[in-house]
Design an enzyme around this catalytic site. Structure first.
Site, mmCIF file in Angstrom:
data_model
loop_
_atom_site.group_PDB
_atom_site.id
_atom_site.type_symbol
_atom_site.label_atom_id
_atom_site.label_comp_id
_atom_site.label_asym_id
_atom_site.label_seq_id
_atom_site.Cartn_x
_atom_site.Cartn_y
_atom_site.Cartn_z
ATOM 1 N N CYS A 1 -6.433 -1.897 55.798
ATOM 2 C CA CYS A 1 -6.156 -0.678 55.012
ATOM 3 C C CYS A 1 -7.424 0.098 54.661
ATOM 4 O O CYS A 1 -7.348 1.272 54.304
ATOM 5 C CB CYS A 1 -5.381 -1.023 53.746
ATOM 6 S SG CYS A 1 -3.814 -1.791 54.115
ATOM 7 N N HIS B 1 -5.991 5.121 48.722
ATOM 8 C CA HIS B 1 -5.122 4.386 49.646
ATOM 9 C C HIS B 1 -3.755 4.246 48.981
ATOM 10 O O HIS B 1 -3.659 3.969 47.784
ATOM 11 C CB HIS B 1 -5.726 3.011 49.928
ATOM 12 C CG HIS B 1 -4.812 2.125 50.702
ATOM 13 N ND1 HIS B 1 -4.136 2.552 51.830
ATOM 14 C CD2 HIS B 1 -4.434 0.833 50.517
ATOM 15 C CE1 HIS B 1 -3.395 1.563 52.299
ATOM 16 N NE2 HIS B 1 -3.558 0.509 51.513
ATOM 17 N N ASN C 1 3.078 2.101 52.440
ATOM 18 C CA ASN C 1 1.691 1.766 52.787
ATOM 19 C C ASN C 1 1.546 1.820 54.308
ATOM 20 O O ASN C 1 2.105 0.987 55.014
ATOM 21 C CB ASN C 1 1.378 0.369 52.247
ATOM 22 C CG ASN C 1 -0.045 -0.072 52.548
ATOM 23 O OD1 ASN C 1 -0.746 0.553 53.343
ATOM 24 N ND2 ASN C 1 -0.467 -1.161 51.931
HETATM 25 N N1 COA Z 1 13.055 -7.113 46.033
HETATM 26 C C1 COA Z 1 13.459 -7.810 44.970
HETATM 27 N N2 COA Z 1 12.753 -8.833 44.449
HETATM 28 C C2 COA Z 1 11.577 -9.125 45.032
HETATM 29 C C3 COA Z 1 11.098 -8.427 46.136
HETATM 30 C C4 COA Z 1 11.898 -7.400 46.642
HETATM 31 N N3 COA Z 1 11.519 -6.670 47.706
HETATM 32 N N4 COA Z 1 9.899 -8.964 46.494
HETATM 33 C C5 COA Z 1 9.636 -9.939 45.628
HETATM 34 N N5 COA Z 1 10.646 -10.063 44.758
HETATM 35 C C6 COA Z 1 10.782 -10.999 43.641
HETATM 36 C C7 COA Z 1 9.938 -12.243 43.826
HETATM 37 O O1 COA Z 1 10.575 -13.156 44.677
HETATM 38 C C8 COA Z 1 9.814 -12.735 42.399
HETATM 39 O O2 COA Z 1 10.989 -13.405 42.068
HETATM 40 P P1 COA Z 1 10.939 -14.737 41.166
HETATM 41 O O3 COA Z 1 10.371 -14.299 39.847
HETATM 42 O O4 COA Z 1 12.381 -15.143 41.099
HETATM 43 O O5 COA Z 1 10.058 -15.692 41.902
HETATM 44 C C9 COA Z 1 9.778 -11.432 41.586
HETATM 45 O O6 COA Z 1 10.293 -10.418 42.455
HETATM 46 C C10 COA Z 1 8.397 -11.053 41.108
HETATM 47 O O7 COA Z 1 7.496 -11.165 42.175
HETATM 48 P P2 COA Z 1 6.005 -10.745 42.043
HETATM 49 O O8 COA Z 1 5.345 -10.918 43.381
HETATM 50 O O9 COA Z 1 5.350 -11.396 40.885
HETATM 51 O O10 COA Z 1 6.190 -9.183 41.701
HETATM 52 P P3 COA Z 1 5.123 -8.100 41.395
HETATM 53 O O11 COA Z 1 5.431 -7.409 40.138
HETATM 54 O O12 COA Z 1 3.723 -8.619 41.565
HETATM 55 O O13 COA Z 1 5.381 -7.029 42.555
HETATM 56 C C11 COA Z 1 4.403 -6.413 44.668
HETATM 57 C C12 COA Z 1 5.251 -7.435 43.914
HETATM 58 C C13 COA Z 1 4.223 -6.926 46.094
HETATM 59 C C14 COA Z 1 5.100 -5.086 44.648
HETATM 60 C C15 COA Z 1 3.019 -6.280 43.952
HETATM 61 O O14 COA Z 1 2.489 -7.537 43.694
HETATM 62 C C16 COA Z 1 2.040 -5.518 44.774
HETATM 63 O O15 COA Z 1 2.197 -4.333 45.046
HETATM 64 N N6 COA Z 1 0.934 -6.169 45.193
HETATM 65 C C17 COA Z 1 -0.070 -5.528 46.009
HETATM 66 C C18 COA Z 1 0.398 -5.509 47.411
HETATM 67 C C19 COA Z 1 -0.396 -4.594 48.238
HETATM 68 O O16 COA Z 1 -0.648 -3.492 47.852
HETATM 69 N N7 COA Z 1 -0.780 -5.064 49.424
HETATM 70 C C20 COA Z 1 -1.484 -4.287 50.350
HETATM 71 C C21 COA Z 1 -2.875 -4.093 49.891
HETATM 72 S S1 COA Z 1 -3.644 -3.007 51.007
#
Ligand code: COA
Length: 325
Positions: A116, A252, A282
Site C-alpha cells: 500500500c 492512503h 482499499n
Molecule cells: N463483518 C462482521 N464482523 C466481522 C467482520 C466482518 N466483515 N470482520 C471481522 N468481524 C468480527 C470479528 O470476527 C470479531 O468478532 P469476535 O469479537 O466475535 O471475535 C469482531 O468483528 C471484531 O473484530 P476486530 O478485528 O477486533 O474489529 P476491528 O474493530 O479491529 O475492525 C478492521 C476490523 C479490519 C476493520 C480494522 O481492524 C482495520 O481496519 N484494521 C486495519 C486494516 C487495514 O487497514 N489493513 C490494510 C493496511 S494497508
C-alpha cells in the site's frame, strides 16, 4: 549555487473498473453486514476488475488520462515506474508491459513493490531521478487488482479491498513541486499482513489461504495510526513547517477511522482531507494517486497549495510526500 530542481506534477489520471460490488453484495457471500462494514471502515462499495482485465489494463487507462492532462506524448517520458503488488506476470515487470502499450520505446521501466506504500515509494524514487538530472519527465503509476489475492470466503479481509489505478506525470522544474519524500520499512511485522506464498516458496500450494491476503486487522490498525502520525511530524519538521501550513491531506485509503485519526492529529478540517475509501475501498498502491487525481480534477486541490500524501502497508512499509502543487 545550482538552482534546485523539483519534480512538478503536470498531469494525473485514474481508472476504476466498471463492476461495483456493494456491502449488500458481500452480505450474500460472507457473514457480514453493510452496517458493520460502514461503521468499522467507512467503506460502502468497491470496484472489481473484470475476469479478462489485468493490472496493466487499469494502469494503461490511468496513464493515458495523465498523459492527456500533461499534454505530452508517451515518447517524451524518460522513466516509467509502476507500483504494484499484483503484477500481470512474474516478469516482465508491469512497467515494461505498460511502456509498450503506451508506445514508448526506450525509457527505463520497472516495478516497485511496497504494497500500500508502493506509490509513495515510487514517487520518492522518481523524485530522486529528477533531482539528480537522470530524468525529466516521469510516469509514476499505482495499479492493483487486489481482488485476485483476496479470499472471498474470509470476512476479515474480503470486505476491505478493491481494484483500480492512478497515475501521475512529473516534470523537472525550477518551480516548487515535491518538497520532500520520506520512506520507511520494518520487516518484523511481516506476518500481521501478508500473502503467505509466493513464486519461490515450496511446496507449491493450492490452499486458498496461502495464496490470498491474511491480516491481523486490529494489530495493523494500531501500528498504522501511530506510524502515520509520526511520519506526518517527521515530514513537517524536515521542511520547517507546522500543521497550519498544510492545505490538504491525501491519505492512503484503508479505513476511515485511520484517516480521521491522522487528520485530527494534524488539526485538519474534514474538508481538507481527500476521502475515496467509501467508494473505492482499499486499492493498495492505487489509492493515493486515485484520491489525488479526483481532488485535482474536481478543482478542490488548487495550484500553489501544500499537500501531504501518506501511506502505510504490508511489510510494514510507510511513507509520505510533501508537495507544493
Ligand atoms: N463483518 C462482521 N464482523 C466481522 C467482520 C466482518 N466483515 N470482520 C471481522 N468481524 C468480527 C470479528 O470476527 C470479531 O468478532 P469476535 O469479537 O466475535 O471475535 C469482531 O468483528 C471484531 O473484530 P476486530 O478485528 O477486533 O474489529 P476491528 O474493530 O479491529 O475492525 C478492521 C476490523 C479490519 C476493520 C480494522 O481492524 C482495520 O481496519 N484494521 C486495519 C486494516 C487495514 O487497514 N489493513 C490494510 C493496511 S494497508
Amino acid at each position: 549555487m545550482n538552482q534546485r530542481i523539483y519534480s512538478r506534477i503536470i498531469g494525473t489520471g485514474g481508472y476504476l473498473p466498471e463492476k461495483v460490488v456493494t456491502n449488500f453484495d458481500l452480505e450474500k457471500i460472507v457473514e457480514t453486514s453493510d452496517a458493520w462494514i460502514r461503521e468499522r471502515t467507512g467503506i460502502e462499495e468497491r470496484r472489481i476488475a473484470a475476469d479478462d482485465q489485468t493490472t496493466c489494463d487499469l494502469a494503461e487507462k490511468a496513464s493515458i488520462e495523465a498523459l492527456k492532462m500533461a499534454a505530452i506524448n508517451s515518447q517524451e517520458l524518460d522513466l516509467i515506474i509502476v507500483a504494484t503488488t499484483t503484477p500481470d506476470k512474474t516478469f516482465p515487470s508491469t512497467a515494461c508491459l505498460l511502456q509498450t502499450r503506451l508506445g514508448n520505446r526506450c525509457a527505463p521501466a520497472f516495478d516497485i513493490q511496497a504494497v500500500c506504500t508502493g506509490f509513495v515509494y515510487a514517487l520518492s524514487v522518481a523524485d530522486q531521478f529528477i533531482q539528480t538530472g537522470m530524468a525529466k519527465k516521469v510516469l509514476v503509476v499505482g495499479a492493483e487488482t487486489l481482488s485476485r489475492i483476496t479470499n472471498w470466503e474470509d470476512r476479515n479481509t474480503c470486505v476491505l479491498f478493491g481494484d483500480g489505478a492512478g497515475a501521475v506525470i512529473l516534470e523537472a522544474s525550477t518551480k516548487p513541486g515535491i518538497l520532500s519524500t520520506h520512506i520507511h520499512a520494518d520487516g518484523q511485522y511481516e506476518e500481521l499482513l501478508h500473502v503467505p506464498s509466493g513464486v519461490s516458496k515450496r511446496p507449491l500450494t493450492d490452499d486458498i489461504a496461502e495464496r490470498t491476503m491474511s491480516m491481523k486487522g486490529n494489530e495493523v490498525f494500531k501500528v498504522a495510526v501511530n506510524t502515520l502520525s509520526s511520519i506526518a511530524s517527521e515530514t513537517l519538521e524536515a521542511n520547517g513547517m507546522v500543521k497550519e501550513d498544510l492545505d490538504w491531506l491525501v491519505p492512503h485509503q484503508a479505513n476511515m477511522r485511520i484517516i480521521m485519526a491522522t487528520a485530527k492529529k494534524l488539526k485538519l478540517r474534514d474538508d481538507q482531507t481527500v476521502i475515496t475509501v467509501n467508494k473505492h475501498a482499499n486499492t493498495s498502491s492505487a489509492s493515493v494517486p486515485m484520491a489525488l487525481n479526483e481532488a485535482i480534477r474536481d478543482g478542490r486541490i488548487q495550484r500553489g497549495q501544500t499537500l501531504l500524501l501518506e501511506a502505510f502497508g504490508g511489510g510494514f512499509t510507510w511513507g509520505s510526500a510533501l508537495i507544493k502543487y
